[in-house]
Design a protein around this motif. Structure first.
Motif, mmCIF file in Angstrom:
data_model
loop_
_atom_site.group_PDB
_atom_site.id
_atom_site.type_symbol
_atom_site.label_atom_id
_atom_site.label_comp_id
_atom_site.label_asym_id
_atom_site.label_seq_id
_atom_site.Cartn_x
_atom_site.Cartn_y
_atom_site.Cartn_z
ATOM 1 N N TRP A 71 0.811 -1.214 0.000
ATOM 2 C CA TRP A 71 0.000 0.000 0.000
ATOM 3 C C TRP A 71 0.849 1.271 0.000
ATOM 4 O O TRP A 71 0.530 2.234 -0.690
ATOM 5 C CB TRP A 71 -0.920 -0.033 1.210
ATOM 6 C CG TRP A 71 -2.006 0.993 1.198
ATOM 7 C CD1 TRP A 71 -1.993 2.207 1.813
ATOM 8 C CD2 TRP A 71 -3.274 0.890 0.547
ATOM 9 N NE1 TRP A 71 -3.176 2.864 1.584
ATOM 10 C CE2 TRP A 71 -3.986 2.071 0.803
ATOM 11 C CE3 TRP A 71 -3.887 -0.091 -0.232
ATOM 12 C CZ2 TRP A 71 -5.265 2.311 0.325
ATOM 13 C CZ3 TRP A 71 -5.158 0.138 -0.711
ATOM 14 C CH2 TRP A 71 -5.828 1.331 -0.437
ATOM 15 N N ARG A 79 -1.883 -4.884 1.872
ATOM 16 C CA ARG A 79 -3.333 -4.911 2.046
ATOM 17 C C ARG A 79 -4.002 -5.668 0.906
ATOM 18 O O ARG A 79 -3.474 -5.766 -0.197
ATOM 19 C CB ARG A 79 -3.896 -3.489 2.083
ATOM 20 C CG ARG A 79 -3.331 -2.656 3.214
ATOM 21 C CD ARG A 79 -3.971 -1.302 3.271
ATOM 22 N NE ARG A 79 -3.266 -0.426 4.192
ATOM 23 C CZ ARG A 79 -3.686 0.782 4.509
ATOM 24 N NH1 ARG A 79 -4.816 1.256 4.017
ATOM 25 N NH2 ARG A 79 -2.988 1.524 5.352
ATOM 26 N N THR A 117 -9.763 -3.705 2.469
ATOM 27 C CA THR A 117 -9.577 -2.273 2.277
ATOM 28 C C THR A 117 -10.206 -1.865 0.954
ATOM 29 O O THR A 117 -10.139 -2.613 -0.024
ATOM 30 C CB THR A 117 -8.072 -1.924 2.254
ATOM 31 O OG1 THR A 117 -7.479 -2.331 3.494
ATOM 32 C CG2 THR A 117 -7.847 -0.440 2.058
ATOM 33 N N SER A 143 -6.574 8.342 -0.536
ATOM 34 C CA SER A 143 -5.788 7.857 -1.671
ATOM 35 C C SER A 143 -6.194 8.751 -2.834
ATOM 36 O O SER A 143 -7.276 8.590 -3.395
ATOM 37 C CB SER A 143 -6.106 6.390 -1.953
ATOM 38 O OG SER A 143 -5.359 5.929 -3.068
#
Length: 154
Positions: A71, A79, A117, A143
Motif C-alpha cells: 500500500w 493490504r 480495504t 488515496s
C-alpha cells in the motif's frame, strides 16, 4: 435479491461484454471504465482479480479485487481489498453490490486475510452510504481524492 448471482472470470469469450458494461451516466465520473481496470490487471498479474458479476446468464456488474498490494510502497503495509466495483445501469439496489463485497470477503478469508480495504469518492453523489451500511469504517487516510475504508473480517 439476486436470484442466482455468481462471479465469472473474464475471458476472450466475454471480454467485449465486460468492456461494454456501463454504470449510470451520473456515476461515470466516480468510476474507471472496465477496460482501464483490465489494463491494470494485466500489468499487476497475481495481484489483481477482475471478475464479472452475473445473475444467471446476465452480466450485472464488474469487480476487481487486489491481494497483498504494498500500500505505501515501503514494504511494510500489505493490504487486500476491493479495487473497483461497477454495477450496471439499471441494476443497482438489487443486492449485487453486497454480493460483490461478500465475494471479495470470502476470497480474502480463503487466502488467510483478516481485513478488506477499499476506497471511494466522498460526497453526496458517492457511495459512502453503501460502504458504511456494509460495516466499513473510514481510516482517516486518503488515496488521491478518495476516502480509504476498512472492513474487519471476523
Amino acid at each position: 435479491m439476486p436470484s442466482s448471482p455468481h462471479l465469472q472470470e473474464i475471458t476472450a469469450d466475454n471480454f467485449e461484454t465486460a468492456i461494454n458494461l456501463r454504470v449510470r451516466p451520473d456515476q461515470e465520473h466516480l468510476l474507471a471504465p472496465v477496460v482501464k481496470s483490465l489494463a491494470e490487471a494485466y500489468v499487476h498479474p497475481g495481484t489483481a482479480w477482475p471478475r464479472l458479476i452475473c445473475d444467471d446468464d446476465e452480466v450485472v456488474g464488474f469487480l476487481m479485487a487486489f491481494f497483498d498490494i504494498d500500500w505505501t510502497g515501503r514494504g511494510t503495509d500489505f493490504r487486500s481489498g476491493l479495487w473497483r466495483l461497477n454495477i450496471a445501469d439499471g441494476m443497482q439496489g438489487r443486492g449485487y453490490g453486497r454480493f460483490a463485497v461478500e465475494s471479495v470477503v470470502d476470497e480474502i478469508r480463503r487466502r488467510g486475510g483478516t481485513r478488506l480495504t477499499t476506497t471511494w469518492h466522498p460526497g453526496a453523489d458517492g457511495p459512502t452510504g453503501f460502504y458504511l451500511a456494509l460495516g466499513f469504517r473510514p481510516t482517516g487516510e486518503t488515496s488521491g481524492d478518495q476516502t480509504v475504508g476498512v472492513l474487519e473480517l471476523s
